[in-house]
Design a protein around this motif. Structure first.
Motif, PDB file in Angstrom:
ATOM      1  N   ASN A  58      17.073 -24.309   0.012  1.00 56.36           N
ATOM      2  CA  ASN A  58      18.504 -24.042  -1.056  1.00 56.36           C
ATOM      3  C   ASN A  58      17.438 -23.562  -2.194  1.00 56.36           C
ATOM      4  N   ARG A  59      17.215 -21.504  -1.798  1.00 59.77           N
ATOM      5  CA  ARG A  59      17.321 -20.856  -2.138  1.00 59.77           C
ATOM      6  C   ARG A  59      17.314 -20.805  -3.457  1.00 59.77           C
ATOM      7  N   VAL A  60      18.932 -20.634  -3.417  1.00 53.75           N
ATOM      8  CA  VAL A  60      19.832 -20.087  -4.279  1.00 53.75           C
ATOM      9  C   VAL A  60      19.799 -21.009  -6.158  1.00 53.75           C
ATOM     10  N   PRO A  61      19.181 -21.482  -6.349  1.00 53.75           N
ATOM     11  CA  PRO A  61      18.299 -21.948  -7.906  1.00 53.75           C
ATOM     12  C   PRO A  61      17.248 -20.836  -8.364  1.00 53.75           C
ATOM     13  N   GLU A  62      16.175 -20.938  -7.017  1.00 55.42           N
ATOM     14  CA  GLU A  62      15.589 -19.893  -7.239  1.00 55.42           C
ATOM     15  C   GLU A  62      16.299 -18.862  -7.970  1.00 55.42           C
ATOM     16  N   LEU A  63      16.670 -18.346  -7.176  1.00 55.02           N
ATOM     17  CA  LEU A  63      16.532 -16.675  -7.019  1.00 55.02           C
ATOM     18  C   LEU A  63      17.590 -16.345  -8.438  1.00 55.02           C
ATOM     19  N   GLN A  64      18.384 -17.125  -8.691  1.00 53.80           N
ATOM     20  CA  GLN A  64      19.176 -17.371  -9.683  1.00 53.80           C
ATOM     21  C   GLN A  64      17.916 -16.452 -10.841  1.00 53.80           C
ATOM     22  N   LYS A  65      16.962 -18.594 -10.628  1.00 51.35           N
ATOM     23  CA  LYS A  65      16.612 -17.834 -12.253  1.00 51.35           C
ATOM     24  C   LYS A  65      15.703 -16.756 -12.566  1.00 51.35           C
ATOM     25  N   PHE A  67      16.319 -13.434 -11.083  1.00 55.63           N
ATOM     26  CA  PHE A  67      17.566 -12.691 -10.917  1.00 55.63           C
ATOM     27  C   PHE A  67      17.726 -12.782 -12.357  1.00 55.63           C
ATOM     28  N   GLN A  68      17.937 -13.651 -13.226  1.00 55.17           N
ATOM     29  CA  GLN A  68      18.376 -13.944 -15.193  1.00 55.17           C
ATOM     30  C   GLN A  68      17.581 -13.471 -15.847  1.00 55.17           C
ATOM     31  N   LYS A  69      16.278 -13.505 -15.716  1.00 53.72           N
ATOM     32  CA  LYS A  69      14.991 -13.507 -16.461  1.00 53.72           C
ATOM     33  C   LYS A  69      15.057 -12.791 -17.054  1.00 53.72           C
ATOM     34  N   ALA A  70      14.259 -12.858 -18.801  1.00 53.92           N
ATOM     35  CA  ALA A  70      14.603 -12.108 -19.831  1.00 53.92           C
ATOM     36  C   ALA A  70      13.592 -10.709 -19.583  1.00 53.92           C
ATOM     37  N   ASP A  71      13.898  -9.747 -18.605  1.00 58.77           N
ATOM     38  CA  ASP A  71      12.342  -8.477 -18.445  1.00 58.77           C
ATOM     39  C   ASP A  71      12.590  -7.580 -18.628  1.00 58.77           C
ATOM     40  N   VAL A  73      14.008  -5.940 -16.728  1.00 59.02           N
ATOM     41  CA  VAL A  73      14.641  -4.482 -15.925  1.00 59.02           C
ATOM     42  C   VAL A  73      15.562  -4.998 -15.361  1.00 59.02           C
ATOM     43  N   PRO A  74      17.079  -3.849 -14.778  1.00 56.79           N
ATOM     44  CA  PRO A  74      17.612  -4.226 -14.300  1.00 56.79           C
ATOM     45  C   PRO A  74      17.818  -5.203 -13.544  1.00 56.79           C
ATOM     46  N   VAL A  75      19.169  -5.688 -12.903  1.00 53.15           N
ATOM     47  CA  VAL A  75      19.078  -6.646 -12.190  1.00 53.15           C
ATOM     48  C   VAL A  75      18.780  -5.825 -11.128  1.00 53.15           C
ATOM     49  N   TYR A  76      19.447  -4.679 -10.135  1.00 52.10           N
ATOM     50  CA  TYR A  76      19.969  -4.273  -8.754  1.00 52.10           C
ATOM     51  C   TYR A  76      17.678  -3.337  -8.651  1.00 52.10           C
ATOM     52  N   LEU A  77      16.645  -3.289  -9.740  1.00 49.47           N
ATOM     53  CA  LEU A  77      15.794  -3.659  -9.381  1.00 49.47           C
ATOM     54  C   LEU A  77      14.578  -4.163  -9.868  1.00 49.47           C
ATOM     55  N   LYS A  78      15.506  -5.355  -9.209  1.00 49.40           N
ATOM     56  CA  LYS A  78      14.219  -6.270  -9.410  1.00 49.40           C
ATOM     57  C   LYS A  78      12.740  -7.086  -8.982  1.00 49.40           C
ATOM     58  N   ARG A  79      13.441  -6.980  -7.466  1.00 48.48           N
ATOM     59  CA  ARG A  79      12.592  -6.794  -6.446  1.00 48.48           C
ATOM     60  C   ARG A  79      11.188  -6.028  -6.349  1.00 48.48           C
ATOM     61  N   GLY A  80      11.515  -4.905  -7.024  1.00 47.78           N
ATOM     62  CA  GLY A  80      10.225  -4.655  -6.962  1.00 47.78           C
ATOM     63  C   GLY A  80      10.297  -2.512  -5.725  1.00 47.78           C
ATOM     64  N   LEU A  81       9.425  -2.354  -5.038  1.00 53.71           N
ATOM     65  CA  LEU A  81       9.780  -1.331  -4.500  1.00 53.71           C
ATOM     66  C   LEU A  81      10.879  -0.657  -3.076  1.00 53.71           C
ATOM     67  N   PRO A  82      11.239  -1.416  -3.051  1.00 51.32           N
ATOM     68  CA  PRO A  82      12.422  -1.085  -2.227  1.00 51.32           C
ATOM     69  C   PRO A  82      13.529  -0.877  -2.426  1.00 51.32           C
ATOM     70  N   ASP A  83      14.183  -2.306  -3.920  1.00 48.65           N
ATOM     71  CA  ASP A  83      14.885  -1.562  -4.507  1.00 48.65           C
ATOM     72  C   ASP A  83      14.640  -0.324  -4.902  1.00 48.65           C
ATOM     73  N   GLN A  84      13.629   0.005  -5.914  1.00 47.60           N
ATOM     74  CA  GLN A  84      13.747   0.902  -6.338  1.00 47.60           C
ATOM     75  C   GLN A  84      14.152   2.152  -5.309  1.00 47.60           C
ATOM     76  N   MET A  85      13.300   2.557  -4.348  1.00 47.22           N
ATOM     77  CA  MET A  85      13.007   3.270  -3.644  1.00 47.22           C
ATOM     78  C   MET A  85      14.624   3.288  -2.645  1.00 47.22           C
ATOM     79  N   LEU A  86      15.960   2.268  -2.448  1.00 43.94           N
ATOM     80  CA  LEU A  86      16.868   2.423  -2.062  1.00 43.94           C
ATOM     81  C   LEU A  86      17.933   2.566  -3.419  1.00 43.94           C
ATOM     82  N   TYR A  87      17.674   3.130  -4.616  1.00 44.70           N
ATOM     83  CA  TYR A  87      18.135   2.951  -5.812  1.00 44.70           C
ATOM     84  C   TYR A  87      18.231   4.352  -5.768  1.00 44.70           C
ATOM     85  N   ARG A  88      16.692   4.939  -5.855  1.00 42.07           N
ATOM     86  CA  ARG A  88      16.818   6.410  -6.027  1.00 42.07           C
ATOM     87  C   ARG A  88      17.457   7.967  -4.689  1.00 42.07           C
ATOM     88  N   THR A  89      17.523   6.685  -4.179  1.00 43.35           N
ATOM     89  CA  THR A  89      17.565   7.552  -2.568  1.00 43.35           C
ATOM     90  C   THR A  89      19.179   7.750  -2.944  1.00 43.35           C
TER      91      THR A  89
END
Length: 113
Positions: A58-65, A67-71, A73-89
């Motif tokens: 179960n990877r849910v607790p790891e993913l919760q930590k 995505f909830q990290k206070a850095d 960065v918006p949650v829809y851009l947390k995973r780096g380049l793939p999220d940025q490309m999808l957002y910009r497109t």
């Protein structure tokens, strides 16, 4: 006298007793024999519940930590380049579609010459 509903004329029509008791061509069900067994081996019947082993832990607790990290960065851009490309497109297609709709509305509002 017996009546049945005529599908052709959509009215009641005279009929024989046998037709009136089996409307629209429905006939009484005739009992049939059981079909032959298709599989040679009988199926296994179990009464206890089975525990399923899914593909990994179960990877849910790891993913919760993650995505909830206070850095900052918006949650829809947390995973780096793939999220940025999808957002910009998505944003480019949204802006382009809006401009296209406005141009189409402007052209439709102009009278034909």
């Amino acid at each position: 006298m017996y009546y049945k509903f005529s599908g052709f004329t959509q009215k009641l029509a005279g009929a024989w007793a046998s037709e009136a008791y089996s409307p629209q061509g429905l006939k009484p069900v005739v009992p049939t024999e059981a079909p032959p067994i298709i599989f040679a081996t009988p199926t296994k019947v179990t009464s206890d519940s089975t525990v399923y082993d899914y593909a990994g832990k179960n990877r849910v607790p790891e993913l919760q930590k993650f995505f909830q990290k206070a850095d900052g960065v918006p949650v829809y851009l947390k995973r780096g380049l793939p999220d940025q490309m999808l957002y910009r497109t998505t944003m480019a297609l949204t802006v382009g579609g809006t401009i296209y709709c406005l141009i189409a509305l402007y052209m439709a509002a102009q009278p034909k010459k």
